[in-house]
Design a protein around this motif. Sequence first.
Motif, PDB file in Angstrom:
ATOM      1  N   SER A 183      -9.293  10.810   1.929  1.00 10.95           N
ATOM      2  CA  SER A 183      -8.980  10.797   3.365  1.00 10.95           C
ATOM      3  C   SER A 183      -7.611  10.176   3.627  1.00 10.95           C
ATOM      4  CB  SER A 183     -10.074  10.071   4.156  1.00 10.95           C
ATOM      5  OG  SER A 183     -10.198   8.734   3.741  1.00 10.95           O
ATOM      6  N   SER A 184      -7.261   9.128   2.878  1.00 16.06           N
ATOM      7  CA  SER A 184      -5.948   8.516   3.095  1.00 16.06           C
ATOM      8  C   SER A 184      -4.820   9.422   2.614  1.00 16.06           C
ATOM      9  CB  SER A 184      -5.865   7.145   2.425  1.00 16.06           C
ATOM     10  OG  SER A 184      -5.953   7.254   1.026  1.00 16.06           O
ATOM     11  N   GLY A 201      -2.567   5.096   6.046  1.00 15.47           N
ATOM     12  CA  GLY A 201      -3.388   5.375   4.875  1.00 15.47           C
ATOM     13  C   GLY A 201      -4.431   4.295   4.636  1.00 15.47           C
ATOM     14  N   SER A 202      -4.028   3.051   4.783  1.00 16.51           N
ATOM     15  CA  SER A 202      -4.955   1.935   4.608  1.00 16.51           C
ATOM     16  C   SER A 202      -6.059   1.963   5.657  1.00 16.51           C
ATOM     17  CB  SER A 202      -4.186   0.618   4.681  1.00 16.51           C
ATOM     18  OG  SER A 202      -5.048  -0.477   4.593  1.00 16.51           O
ATOM     19  N   VAL A 213      -7.158   4.547   7.503  1.00 17.49           N
ATOM     20  CA  VAL A 213      -8.040   5.710   7.317  1.00 17.49           C
ATOM     21  C   VAL A 213      -8.947   5.510   6.105  1.00 17.49           C
ATOM     22  CG1 VAL A 213      -8.050   8.160   6.696  1.00 17.49           C
ATOM     23  CG2 VAL A 213      -6.569   7.350   8.515  1.00 17.49           C
ATOM     24  N   SER A 214      -8.397   4.984   5.028  1.00 17.89           N
ATOM     25  CA  SER A 214      -9.199   4.742   3.827  1.00 17.89           C
ATOM     26  C   SER A 214     -10.338   3.773   4.122  1.00 17.89           C
ATOM     27  CB  SER A 214      -8.316   4.179   2.712  1.00 17.89           C
ATOM     28  OG  SER A 214      -9.095   3.829   1.596  1.00 17.89           O
ATOM     29  N   SER A 218      -7.081  -3.781   7.165  1.00 22.27           N
ATOM     30  CA  SER A 218      -6.246  -2.601   6.906  1.00 22.27           C
ATOM     31  C   SER A 218      -4.796  -2.858   7.291  1.00 22.27           C
ATOM     32  CB  SER A 218      -6.770  -1.399   7.685  1.00 22.27           C
ATOM     33  OG  SER A 218      -8.046  -1.051   7.262  1.00 22.27           O
ATOM     34  N   GLY A 277      -2.285  -2.721   4.298  1.00 17.94           N
ATOM     35  CA  GLY A 277      -1.312  -1.635   4.468  1.00 17.94           C
ATOM     36  C   GLY A 277       0.106  -2.170   4.573  1.00 17.94           C
TER      37      GLY A 277
END
Length: 177
Positions: free
Chosen positions: A96-97, A120-121, A123-124, A152, A156
């Motif tokens: 997903s990220s 990315g962080s 979403v992950s 996150s 991130g």
Amino acid sequence: MKFFNDIKNHTGKRRIYDIIFFAFISSFIAAVENMFPRPIPYFRIGFSFIVILMVIDVFSFKEFILLILIKNVSVALVFAYIFTPPFYLGLCGGISSIIVMKLMSYFKNVFSIFGISLAGSLVSNLSQAFLSKYLFSLPDISFLIVPVFILSLITGSIVGIITMVLCSDKSVIEIIN
């Protein structure tokens, strides 16, 4: 960086070797990170995504999916948690990220590596929180959303700053200013 520009031109077997090379560098970093105690179960900073961010412009979606699969399977095999909930959580978070980060990388004039890392962080970690609801049958995960969001932002930011420093010829002070 010239090294990454050269990789863009590789084709055939050499391209596969490049994907495997970066997957295993990322795997090594993830394995080292897995050896340290975690303040929160299943939580990692995600230093392996530094490698992913460094090559975000080099590989296609399909190649990144392969890279994430190789990374997650190899780390899960080494630590003997393949096909367990942590494996599926990591795979879900990674895929997903990658989707979000790759989409954002097409708009480099809008998003920096730092912003891509933050997204990315987030979403992950959020995808892992939602998946854990179904894997662990948690009745309500709303209590996790704020802590996951805060963690996150922190992780991130760390990964984004390290990536910016590694990909730049400038000093840390110049990058921050």
